[in-house]
Design a protein around this motif. Structure first.
Motif, PDB file in Angstrom:
ATOM      1  N   PHE A  20     -74.815  56.480   9.073  1.00  0.00           N
ATOM      2  CA  PHE A  20     -75.566  55.398   9.722  1.00  0.00           C
ATOM      3  C   PHE A  20     -75.347  55.417  11.227  1.00  0.00           C
ATOM      4  CE2 PHE A  20     -75.867  50.992  11.229  1.00  0.00           C
ATOM      5  CZ  PHE A  20     -77.196  50.747  10.929  1.00  0.00           C
ATOM      6  N   TRP A  21     -74.099  55.615  11.655  1.00  0.00           N
ATOM      7  CA  TRP A  21     -73.818  55.673  13.090  1.00  0.00           C
ATOM      8  C   TRP A  21     -74.616  56.791  13.741  1.00  0.00           C
ATOM      9  CZ3 TRP A  21     -67.784  55.856  12.513  1.00  0.00           C
ATOM     10  CH2 TRP A  21     -67.312  54.603  12.110  1.00  0.00           C
ATOM     11  N   LEU A  22     -74.575  57.969  13.124  1.00  0.00           N
ATOM     12  CA  LEU A  22     -75.288  59.118  13.694  1.00  0.00           C
ATOM     13  C   LEU A  22     -76.790  58.878  13.722  1.00  0.00           C
ATOM     14  CD1 LEU A  22     -73.232  61.950  12.023  1.00  0.00           C
ATOM     15  CD2 LEU A  22     -73.347  61.461  14.476  1.00  0.00           C
ATOM     16  N   ALA A  23     -77.331  58.347  12.624  1.00  0.00           N
ATOM     17  CA  ALA A  23     -78.770  58.077  12.555  1.00  0.00           C
ATOM     18  C   ALA A  23     -79.178  57.008  13.562  1.00  0.00           C
ATOM     19  CB  ALA A  23     -79.161  57.658  11.145  1.00  0.00           C
ATOM     20  N   SER A  24     -78.239  56.142  13.938  1.00  0.00           N
ATOM     21  CA  SER A  24     -78.522  55.082  14.904  1.00  0.00           C
ATOM     22  C   SER A  24     -78.465  55.567  16.344  1.00  0.00           C
ATOM     23  CB  SER A  24     -77.534  53.931  14.723  1.00  0.00           C
ATOM     24  OG  SER A  24     -77.674  53.368  13.446  1.00  0.00           O
ATOM     25  N   GLY A  25     -78.041  56.823  16.521  1.00  0.00           N
ATOM     26  CA  GLY A  25     -78.008  57.387  17.859  1.00  0.00           C
ATOM     27  C   GLY A  25     -76.664  57.314  18.548  1.00  0.00           C
ATOM     28  N   VAL A  26     -75.615  56.948  17.824  1.00  0.00           N
ATOM     29  CA  VAL A  26     -74.286  56.920  18.433  1.00  0.00           C
ATOM     30  C   VAL A  26     -73.866  58.356  18.745  1.00  0.00           C
ATOM     31  CG1 VAL A  26     -71.865  56.293  18.055  1.00  0.00           C
ATOM     32  CG2 VAL A  26     -73.684  54.803  17.188  1.00  0.00           C
ATOM     33  N   ASP A  27     -73.258  58.546  19.890  1.00  0.00           N
ATOM     34  CA  ASP A  27     -72.817  59.865  20.320  1.00  0.00           C
ATOM     35  C   ASP A  27     -71.897  60.477  19.259  1.00  0.00           C
ATOM     36  OD1 ASP A  27     -72.415  61.923  22.457  1.00  0.00           O
ATOM     37  OD2 ASP A  27     -70.344  61.206  22.256  1.00  0.00           O
ATOM     38  N   PRO A  28     -72.129  61.743  18.883  1.00  0.00           N
ATOM     39  CA  PRO A  28     -71.296  62.380  17.865  1.00  0.00           C
ATOM     40  C   PRO A  28     -69.805  62.373  18.194  1.00  0.00           C
ATOM     41  CG  PRO A  28     -73.251  63.689  18.232  1.00  0.00           C
ATOM     42  CD  PRO A  28     -73.247  62.601  19.272  1.00  0.00           C
ATOM     43  N   ALA A  29     -69.445  62.522  19.457  1.00  0.00           N
ATOM     44  CA  ALA A  29     -68.032  62.487  19.828  1.00  0.00           C
ATOM     45  C   ALA A  29     -67.424  61.120  19.527  1.00  0.00           C
ATOM     46  CB  ALA A  29     -67.861  62.848  21.302  1.00  0.00           C
ATOM     47  N   GLU A  30     -68.191  60.075  19.769  1.00  0.00           N
ATOM     48  CA  GLU A  30     -67.720  58.719  19.475  1.00  0.00           C
ATOM     49  C   GLU A  30     -67.618  58.505  17.971  1.00  0.00           C
ATOM     50  OE1 GLU A  30     -66.302  54.850  19.963  1.00  0.00           O
ATOM     51  OE2 GLU A  30     -66.310  56.596  21.262  1.00  0.00           O
ATOM     52  N   CYS A  31     -68.580  59.016  17.220  1.00  0.00           N
ATOM     53  CA  CYS A  31     -68.515  58.912  15.750  1.00  0.00           C
ATOM     54  C   CYS A  31     -67.270  59.612  15.226  1.00  0.00           C
ATOM     55  CB  CYS A  31     -69.753  59.532  15.107  1.00  0.00           C
ATOM     56  SG  CYS A  31     -71.261  58.604  15.381  1.00  0.00           S
ATOM     57  N   ALA A  32     -66.986  60.797  15.747  1.00  0.00           N
ATOM     58  CA  ALA A  32     -65.808  61.552  15.306  1.00  0.00           C
ATOM     59  C   ALA A  32     -64.533  60.777  15.633  1.00  0.00           C
ATOM     60  CB  ALA A  32     -65.793  62.929  15.959  1.00  0.00           C
ATOM     61  N   ARG A  33     -64.472  60.218  16.827  1.00  0.00           N
ATOM     62  CA  ARG A  33     -63.289  59.460  17.228  1.00  0.00           C
ATOM     63  C   ARG A  33     -63.073  58.267  16.312  1.00  0.00           C
ATOM     64  NH1 ARG A  33     -61.690  55.080  19.489  1.00  0.00           N
ATOM     65  NH2 ARG A  33     -63.749  54.264  19.884  1.00  0.00           N
ATOM     66  N   ARG A  34     -64.141  57.512  16.056  1.00  0.00           N
ATOM     67  CA  ARG A  34     -64.022  56.334  15.196  1.00  0.00           C
ATOM     68  C   ARG A  34     -63.682  56.687  13.758  1.00  0.00           C
ATOM     69  NH1 ARG A  34     -67.830  51.489  16.979  1.00  0.00           N
ATOM     70  NH2 ARG A  34     -67.674  51.753  19.216  1.00  0.00           N
ATOM     71  N   ALA A  35     -64.165  57.828  13.312  1.00  0.00           N
ATOM     72  CA  ALA A  35     -63.895  58.259  11.936  1.00  0.00           C
ATOM     73  C   ALA A  35     -62.541  58.947  11.804  1.00  0.00           C
ATOM     74  CB  ALA A  35     -64.999  59.208  11.472  1.00  0.00           C
ATOM     75  N   GLY A  36     -61.892  59.231  12.934  1.00  0.00           N
ATOM     76  CA  GLY A  36     -60.615  59.914  12.895  1.00  0.00           C
ATOM     77  C   GLY A  36     -60.755  61.379  12.520  1.00  0.00           C
ATOM     78  N   GLN A  37     -61.880  61.972  12.908  1.00  0.00           N
ATOM     79  CA  GLN A  37     -62.158  63.368  12.596  1.00  0.00           C
ATOM     80  C   GLN A  37     -62.320  64.157  13.879  1.00  0.00           C
ATOM     81  OE1 GLN A  37     -65.902  63.018  10.517  1.00  0.00           O
ATOM     82  NE2 GLN A  37     -64.869  62.873   8.556  1.00  0.00           N
ATOM     83  N   ALA A  51     -78.726  67.403  13.845  1.00  0.00           N
ATOM     84  CA  ALA A  51     -79.969  68.104  14.193  1.00  0.00           C
ATOM     85  C   ALA A  51     -81.083  67.101  14.461  1.00  0.00           C
ATOM     86  CB  ALA A  51     -80.364  69.068  13.081  1.00  0.00           C
ATOM     87  N   GLU A  52     -81.154  66.051  13.654  1.00  0.00           N
ATOM     88  CA  GLU A  52     -82.168  65.013  13.875  1.00  0.00           C
ATOM     89  C   GLU A  52     -81.933  64.317  15.210  1.00  0.00           C
ATOM     90  OE1 GLU A  52     -82.190  62.452  10.458  1.00  0.00           O
ATOM     91  OE2 GLU A  52     -82.721  64.092   9.112  1.00  0.00           O
ATOM     92  N   ALA A  53     -80.672  64.070  15.536  1.00  0.00           N
ATOM     93  CA  ALA A  53     -80.350  63.434  16.815  1.00  0.00           C
ATOM     94  C   ALA A  53     -80.747  64.341  17.973  1.00  0.00           C
ATOM     95  CB  ALA A  53     -78.859  63.104  16.881  1.00  0.00           C
ATOM     96  N   ARG A  54     -80.555  65.645  17.809  1.00  0.00           N
ATOM     97  CA  ARG A  54     -80.928  66.604  18.854  1.00  0.00           C
ATOM     98  C   ARG A  54     -82.436  66.579  19.064  1.00  0.00           C
ATOM     99  NH1 ARG A  54     -79.706  71.329  16.561  1.00  0.00           N
ATOM    100  NH2 ARG A  54     -77.514  70.823  16.726  1.00  0.00           N
ATOM    101  N   HIS A  55     -83.209  66.549  17.978  1.00  0.00           N
ATOM    102  CA  HIS A  55     -84.673  66.497  18.094  1.00  0.00           C
ATOM    103  C   HIS A  55     -85.108  65.199  18.781  1.00  0.00           C
ATOM    104  CE1 HIS A  55     -85.141  70.147  15.883  1.00  0.00           C
ATOM    105  NE2 HIS A  55     -84.679  69.644  14.751  1.00  0.00           N
TER     106      HIS A  55
END
Length: 78
Positions: A20-37, A51-55
């Motif tokens: 959901f975060w990624l689909a909402s446009g949250v920066d992938p680096a921020e998603c990774a940080r919040r997920a602890g990944q 890929a969808e975010a890149r498009h």
């Protein structure tokens, strides 16, 4: 009963949240940080969303460039 089903697959909600975060446009680096990944893990498991975010980003950039060109054309004609 529903709570029992959720306990059986705890990562389903985690996956849904990150997706959901990624689909909402949250920066992938921020998603990774919040997920602890790491970013690498995020890219491995969420490549479709990335890929969808890149498009989407490419469309935004192209739209902005077209608006920029229209402004230049209007200024040149004034």
């Amino acid at each position: 009963m529903l709570a029992l089903e959720l306990v059986q697959r705890p990562y389903d909600l985690r996956h849904a949240g990150i997706s959901f975060w990624l689909a909402s446009g949250v920066d992938p680096a921020e998603c990774a940080r919040r997920a602890g990944q790491s970013i690498q893990v995020l890219f491995r498991y969420y490549a479709k969303f990335l890929a969808e975010a890149r498009h989407h980003a490419n469309r935004l950039i192209e739209d902005s460039m077209q608006r920029w060109d229209e402004c230049d054309d209007a200024a040149a004609g004034a």
